[in-house]
Design a protein around this motif. Structure first.
Motif, PDB file in Angstrom:
ATOM      1  N   MET A  93       0.847  -1.198   0.000  1.00  0.00           N
ATOM      2  CA  MET A  93       0.000   0.000   0.000  1.00  0.00           C
ATOM      3  C   MET A  93       0.879   1.244   0.000  1.00  0.00           C
ATOM      4  N   CYS A  94       1.878   1.268   0.886  1.00  0.00           N
ATOM      5  CA  CYS A  94       2.744   2.442   0.969  1.00  0.00           C
ATOM      6  C   CYS A  94       3.562   2.609  -0.304  1.00  0.00           C
ATOM      7  N   TRP A 156      -5.576   2.723   8.727  1.00  0.00           N
ATOM      8  CA  TRP A 156      -4.280   3.155   8.199  1.00  0.00           C
ATOM      9  C   TRP A 156      -4.218   2.994   6.681  1.00  0.00           C
ATOM     10  N   SER A 157      -4.870   1.931   6.186  1.00  0.00           N
ATOM     11  CA  SER A 157      -4.871   1.750   4.735  1.00  0.00           C
ATOM     12  C   SER A 157      -5.638   2.881   4.075  1.00  0.00           C
ATOM     13  N   PHE A 161      -4.081   5.676   1.568  1.00  0.00           N
ATOM     14  CA  PHE A 161      -4.640   5.847   0.230  1.00  0.00           C
ATOM     15  C   PHE A 161      -5.043   7.308   0.004  1.00  0.00           C
ATOM     16  N   ALA A 162      -5.629   7.913   1.038  1.00  0.00           N
ATOM     17  CA  ALA A 162      -6.091   9.296   0.905  1.00  0.00           C
ATOM     18  C   ALA A 162      -4.924  10.246   0.665  1.00  0.00           C
ATOM     19  N   GLN A 163      -3.763   9.911   1.210  1.00  0.00           N
ATOM     20  CA  GLN A 163      -2.606  10.802   1.085  1.00  0.00           C
ATOM     21  C   GLN A 163      -1.762  10.512  -0.138  1.00  0.00           C
ATOM     22  N   ARG A 164      -2.198   9.580  -0.970  1.00  0.00           N
ATOM     23  CA  ARG A 164      -1.273   9.032  -1.963  1.00  0.00           C
ATOM     24  C   ARG A 164      -0.728  10.098  -2.913  1.00  0.00           C
ATOM     25  N   GLN A 165       0.508   9.834  -3.331  1.00  0.00           N
ATOM     26  CA  GLN A 165       1.199  10.743  -4.247  1.00  0.00           C
ATOM     27  C   GLN A 165       1.188  10.194  -5.660  1.00  0.00           C
ATOM     28  N   PHE A 177      -7.292  -2.783  -1.374  1.00  0.00           N
ATOM     29  CA  PHE A 177      -8.302  -1.913  -0.798  1.00  0.00           C
ATOM     30  C   PHE A 177      -9.590  -2.690  -0.543  1.00  0.00           C
ATOM     31  N   ALA A 178      -9.923  -3.548  -1.498  1.00  0.00           N
ATOM     32  CA  ALA A 178     -11.107  -4.384  -1.302  1.00  0.00           C
ATOM     33  C   ALA A 178     -10.919  -5.288  -0.096  1.00  0.00           C
ATOM     34  N   ALA A 179      -9.720  -5.875   0.023  1.00  0.00           N
ATOM     35  CA  ALA A 179      -9.482  -6.825   1.112  1.00  0.00           C
ATOM     36  C   ALA A 179      -9.635  -6.180   2.481  1.00  0.00           C
ATOM     37  N   VAL A 180      -9.135  -4.956   2.651  1.00  0.00           N
ATOM     38  CA  VAL A 180      -9.217  -4.346   3.985  1.00  0.00           C
ATOM     39  C   VAL A 180     -10.656  -3.986   4.363  1.00  0.00           C
ATOM     40  N   PHE A 181     -11.550  -3.926   3.380  1.00  0.00           N
ATOM     41  CA  PHE A 181     -12.962  -3.717   3.734  1.00  0.00           C
ATOM     42  C   PHE A 181     -13.723  -5.030   3.841  1.00  0.00           C
ATOM     43  N   TRP A 182     -13.388  -5.943   2.913  1.00  0.00           N
ATOM     44  CA  TRP A 182     -14.123  -7.197   2.903  1.00  0.00           C
ATOM     45  C   TRP A 182     -13.953  -7.961   4.215  1.00  0.00           C
ATOM     46  N   PHE A 183     -12.720  -8.026   4.706  1.00  0.00           N
ATOM     47  CA  PHE A 183     -12.511  -8.833   5.911  1.00  0.00           C
ATOM     48  C   PHE A 183     -13.344  -8.342   7.091  1.00  0.00           C
TER      49      PHE A 183
END
Lengths: 526, 201, 77
Positions: A93-94, A156-157, A161-165, A177-183
Motif C-alpha cells: 500500500m505504501c 491506516w490503509s 490511500f487518501a494521502q497518496r502521491q 483496498f477491497a481486502a481491507v474492507f471485505w474482511f
C-alpha cells in the motif's frame, strides 16, 4: 512519465523513507506470523499423527484431536496467513501510494492486539472454549481483540490511500483496498449473527459457509493476487501482459466469489435454490481465474529461466499456478456429481491446502523474500537455507496433496457403494484388475463397504501425510532461521536505499540500460 | 457514459444478491421454522433436548466430535447416505431448529451421527466406545476419551454404572472405571440423536 | 432482538455495496481505466526499470548477471 523522470532523485529517497517507515511494524507482523506458522505446523503434525495413531497423547484432554485440529486451523489462518498478509498489504500500500507509513507505532499496537487475540483464542480452544463453528472457533474475547487490531489496519490503509502521491491506482491496490474492507465486513457480520445473538439451525450453517469460503476468496486471495501483480513485473522487469485483463479479473472476482460458499452444503438440509445459486457462482469463477492465469502466464512467457535465480519468483510462480489449479478444481468440485461423493472426504482437506498453502502461503513466502531485505537493509544470508525451504515445502506440499487427493477419492468411492474396498480387491486381484473391479463396483452401486474397512484404507495415505508434514516443518524451520539471521544482522550488509544488488548494479547496469534504450521505441507507444 | 448507471446498478445488485442469497433469505425463509406438535399424541418434533442432553451437546462441541462426524443425511442422486442406513429419510431444515451451534460437519472420517441414537441405543456400547473405541470398533481411528472417565477405588459395592472392562483393558484389582458427569451427558446427547420421526406437511 | 442485528448487518452491507459502487464510479470518472499501458508501467520506474530484474539467490549472482547480459545482447541482435 516526464514528471517521474524529473522526480527520480526524489522518488529514490522517498522510497527509502517508505521502506524505513514500514520496517518496524511490518517486521513485527512478519516475525509474529512466522511464530504462528511454526505453532500451526506443530499442531498440524500432532493432528496428523493422531489420525493414524489415535493413542498418541490421548490422555491429555487439551491435546485431543478435536481441539488440536481447530488450534491448527486458527493459528495458521489468523496467525500465519493473516499476519503475513497484513504486513505485505501495508508495505505494498505504501509503495504503491508512494507515501511513508504514518505513525507506524500504532501498527505495532495493532500487531500486539492481534497476537494477544491469537494467544487468548488458541489457549481458549485448547482449554475447551471453542465456539464450535468451523473457521470461527476463537471465543468471543479473542474475536474482539482481532477485530480491534484489524480496525487499525483498515484505518491506516484508508489514510495512506487518501494521502497518496501516485496518480494511477495500480491493480494491486484495487485488490488490497477491497481486502481491507471485505474482511471486517465478513467478520462483523458473522460475529453479530453467530456469536452475539446466534441464529439457530440451518441459517447458521449458511452464514458459516458464506464466511468460511469468502474469507478465502475476499481476504486471502486479493492479498495474494495483489502481491503477485506487483512482484511479478518487479522481479522480471516487465509490465503485466494485459493490464486490462487484470482489472477485469478484479471486478469479476468481486462479483462472483461472494456466491461460492454454500457449495459446502450440496444436497444437505438446505433449500435447493441456495445450493444451485452457489454452484452457478462457483462455476462463474472460471472467468476471473482464467483471466488471471492467462495474464500471469503471458507475463512470465520467455522468462521462465529466471525461476532459477530468484527465490521470490520461484515462490510467487508456484503460488500463481496453484491459484489457477485450486480455483478450477473448486469450480469443478461444486458440481453435484463430484461434490456428493467426495466432499466429506480427505480430498476436501487437500483442496483447502492447495488454496491456503500452495497458493497463499507460497505467495507470502515469495513476498517476504522480496520485502524483508528492503525492510532490514540486508540480504538473505544463506542460499542453501532458501533451497531447503523451497524444496522442503514444495515437495512436502506435493506429497500431502497427492496423498489426500488419492486417499480421499478412494474413501469417497467406498463411502458411496463401491461394494468392496480397494484394499481387499487389490490383495485379491493385484493392482490393475483390483482397481478396475473397484471402479466397476462403484459404477454398479454394489453396496456398502464396511466403515472400518474404509478407515483402514485411508491409513496409508494419512501416514504419508504425516511424512509430508515433517518436510513442511523442515522447510518452515529453515525459513525461520533465515528470518532470525536477517533481522539480527547475521546476513551481508547491502548499500543504498532499496535495490537488492547495488554493489553489483553499476557494472552491468550500463549494458542493460543500453539494451533498454534500444528497445524503448518498439516497446511503448509514448 | 450513459450506461454507467446500469453498470453501477449491476455491480451493486450482484453484491447485494450474494449477501441476500446466502445470508438474508435463508434466514427469512427458515428462521420461522418451529418444531411441529402432533395433535393426537401431543408430542413435539423434533423433540427439544433435555438439560442433560444439552450439556452433552456442549461436550460434543468442545471436544470437536463434529470435525469427523457429520449430522446430515443428504438427498441427491450421487451419494449413498440413505443406502448406508444412516437415516430413514433425508434430513430436513426443521430437524435443526433447536441447534446452535449447528454441527452439520464437513468430514466423514467417522460415520454420520444424525441418527446414532436410533442406530445404537445401548448405553453400555457408547461408554465402552468412548472409553476406548478399539473395544467396540477394532481398527477405528477415533481417539479414546479416557479423560471423560474416572478411575475409582471400589468402596463397598462396585458401582452399577462401572464399565465392564475385560482383559488388558480392565483396571487394577479393587478399582473401577466410571463415566464422569460429562461422559454421561455426552451419551445422553448421542442417544437423543434420532430423527426417524416424520413431519406432517 | 434478532431483527436489530439484522438491520445492523443489512446496514453494513448497504454501506459496503455503496462504497464498491462509489469506487467504480470514482475510478471511471478519474480516468483510472483510460490508459492501461501507462497503468501497467506505473510500478516500474527508473530505479527499478523494465528489463532490470531485481531479486536473485545470493550465490547465483555472477551466473545471473551473465544470463542478463546474454539476454540483453540477444535482444539487441
Amino acid at each position: 512519465m516526464n514528471q517521474l523522470e524529473q522526480d527520480q532523485g526524489g522518488w529514490t529517497a522517498r522510497r527509502a523513507e517508505i521502506d524505513r517507515s514500514c520496517a518496524t511494524p511490518c517486521l513485527v507482523f512478519y516475525a509474529s506470523s512466522i511464530f504462528w506458522l511454526l505453532a500451526g505446523t506443530f499442531f498440524a503434525l500432532l493432528a496428523s499423527v493422531k489420525l493414524h495413531h489415535p493413542e498418541f497423547l490421548a490422555d491429555w484432554s487439551w491435546l485431543t484431536f478435536g481441539r488440536v485440529r481447530p488450534a491448527h486451523l486458527n493459528t495458521v489462518i489468523y496467525g500465519w496467513a493473516s499476519m503475513a498478509g497484513i504486513a505485505t498489504l501495508l508495505w505494498l500500500m505504501c509503495r504503491l501510494c508512494r507515501v511513508p507509513l504514518m505513525y507506524p507505532a500504532m501498527l505495532v499496537v495493532a500487531a500486539g492486539l492481534w497476537n494477544l487475540g491469537l494467544t487468548v483464542g488458541t489457549v481458549g480452544i485448547l482449554m475447551g472454549y471453542s465456539t464450535g463453528i468451523e473457521w470461527l472457533e476463537f471465543p468471543m474475547p479473542a474475536a474482539f481483540l482481532l477485530f480491534s487490531g484489524f480496525a487499525i489496519v483498515t484505518l491506516w490503509s484508508v489514510a495512506t490511500f487518501a494521502q497518496r502521491q501516485a496518480e494511477h491506482v495500480y491493480v494491486s491496490q484495487w485488490y488490497l483496498f477491497a481486502a481491507v474492507f471485505w474482511f471486517p465486513w465478513l467478520y462483523v457480520t458473522v460475529q453479530l449473527l453467530l456469536m452475539l445473538f446466534p441464529v439457530k439451525g440451518i441459517p447458521q450453517a449458511c452464514i458459516n459457509w458464506w464466511f468460511a469460503h469468502n474469507v478465502l476468496g475476499l481476504w486471502f486471495s486479493p492479498i495474494g493476487l495483489a502481491a503477485i501483480y506487483y512482484l511479478l513485473p518487479k522481479v522480471i522487469g516487465r509490465p503485466i501482459y494485459s493490464y486490462y485483463l487484470s482489472i477485469l479479473g478484479f471486478w469479476t472476482l468481486a462479483l462472483f466469489y461472494n456466491w461460492a460458499g454454500a457449495h459446502h452444503l450440496v444436497s444437505g438440509p438446505v433449500p435447493a435454490w441456495i445450493v444451485t445459486a452457489s454452484i452457478v457462482g462457483s462455476v462463474m469463477m472460471i472467468i476471473p481465474v482464467v483471466t488471471v492465469a492467462l495474464n500471469h502466464h503471458m507475463t512470465l512467457h520467455g522468462n521462465f529461466r529466471l525461476l532459477k535465480y530468484s527465490p521470490t519468483l520461484r515462490f510467487i510462480v508456484f503460488g500463481a499456478m496453484s491459484y489457477t489449479i485450486v480455483s478450477l478444481e473448486g469450480s469443478m468440485m461444486s458440481f453435484r456429481f463430484l461434490n456428493e461423493p467426495f466432499h466429506f472426504t480427505h480430498r476436501t482437506i487437500g483442496h483447502a491446502h492447495l488454496g491456503m498453502y500452495s497458493f497463499f502461503t507460497m505467495t507470502m513466502f515469495g513476498s517476504m523474500y522480496y520485502i524483508v531485505p528492503r525492510l532490514t537493509g540486508r540480504e538473505w544470508h544463506s542460499a542453501r537455507l532458501i533451497r531447503i525451504h523451497f524444496w522442503g515445502v514444495a515437495l512436502g506440499f506435493a506429497l500431502m496433496y497427492l496423498c489426500l487427493s488419492i486417499g480421499g477419492v478412494i474413501q469417497g468411492l467406498e463411502l458411496n457403494q463401491a461394494g468392496e474396498s480397494l484394499e481387499k480387491l487389490i490383495a485379491q486381484f493385484g493392482y490393475l484388475d483390483g482397481i478396475s473391479k473397484f471402479v466397476e463396483g462403484f459404477k454398479a452401486q454394489n453396496g456398502a463397504v464396511p466403515f472400518l474397512e474404509i478407515v483402514h484404507g485411508t491409513l496409508l495415505w494419512l501416514k504419508l501425510r504425516t511424512v509430508s508434514g515433517v518436510l513442511l516443518l523442515a522447510g518452515h524451520a529453515a525459513f525461520a532461521v533465515l528470518m532470525v539471521m536477517n533481522v539480527h544482522a547475521w546476513g551481508r550488509r547491502h548499500i543504498g536505499p532499496t535495490l537488492f544488488h547495488d554493489e553489483d548494479a553499476a557494472d552491468y547496469d550500463r549494458a542493460l540500460r543500453q539494451a533498454r534504450a534500444d528497445l524503448t521505441p518498439a516497446n511503448s507507444g509514448d | 457514459m450513459n450506461y454507467a448507471t446500469w453498470i453501477f446498478l449491476g455491480v451493486f445488485l450482484t453484491f447485494a444478491a450474494a449477501w441476500l442469497g446466502l445470508v438474508f433469505f435463508p434466514h427469512e425463509q427458515l428462521s420461522g421454522l418451529r418444531a411441529q406438535k402432533d395433535a393426537d399424541s401431543g408430542q413435539v418434533f423434533p423433540p427439544p433436548y433435555s438439560g442433560e442432553a444439552l450439556y452433552g451437546r456442549s461436550v460434543y462441541v468442545r471436544e470437536g466430535c463434529w470435525y469427523c462426524h457429520t449430522q446430515q443425511v443428504r438427498g441427491g442422486d450421487y451419494n449413498a447416505d440413505l443406502a448406508r442406513g444412516w437415516g430413514a429419510r433425508r434430513s430436513d431444515p426443521r430437524d435443526y431448529v433447536h441447534d446452535a451451534p449447528h454441527v452439520l460437519g464437513s468430514m466423514r472420517t467417522g460415520p454420520d451421527l444424525a441418527n446414532i441414537g436410533a442406530r445404537q441405543p445401548s448405553d453400555k456400547w457408547h461408554y465402552l466406545h468412548l472409553y476406548d473405541p478399539q473395544l467396540t470398533s477394532k481398527g477405528s481411528v477415533m481417539p479414546p476419551y479416557r479423560f471423560l472417565f474416572e478411575l475409582r477405588k471400589i468402596v463397598g459395592q462396585p458401582s452399577p454404572e462401572a464399565l465392564e472392562l475385560e482383559g488388558a483393558a480392565s483396571p487394577a484389582e479393587g478399582y473401577e472405571v466410571v463415566p464422569s458427569r460429562e461422559a454421561r451427558a455426552l451419551v445422553a446427547y448421542l442417544k437423543s440423536l434420532d430423527r426417524s420421526y416424520e413431519f406432517k406437511e | 432482538m434478532i431483527s436489530v442485528y439484522y438491520v445492523l448487518v443489512f446496514g453494513i452491507m448497504l454501506l459496503f455495496g455503496a462504497s464498491i459502487v462509489w469506487g467504480l464510479w470514482w475510478a471511471l470518472r478519474g480516468g483510472q481505466f483510460s490508459d492501461f499501458q501507462k497503468g501497467a508501467q506505473s510500478v516500474l520506474d527508473d530505479d527499478e526499470p523494465t528489463l532490470r530484474p531485481c531479486d536473485v539467490f545470493p550465490d547465483l549472482r555472477e551466473e545471473y548477471r551473465k544470463e542478463l547480459a546474454r539476454r540483453a545482447n540477444e535482444r539487441k541482435a
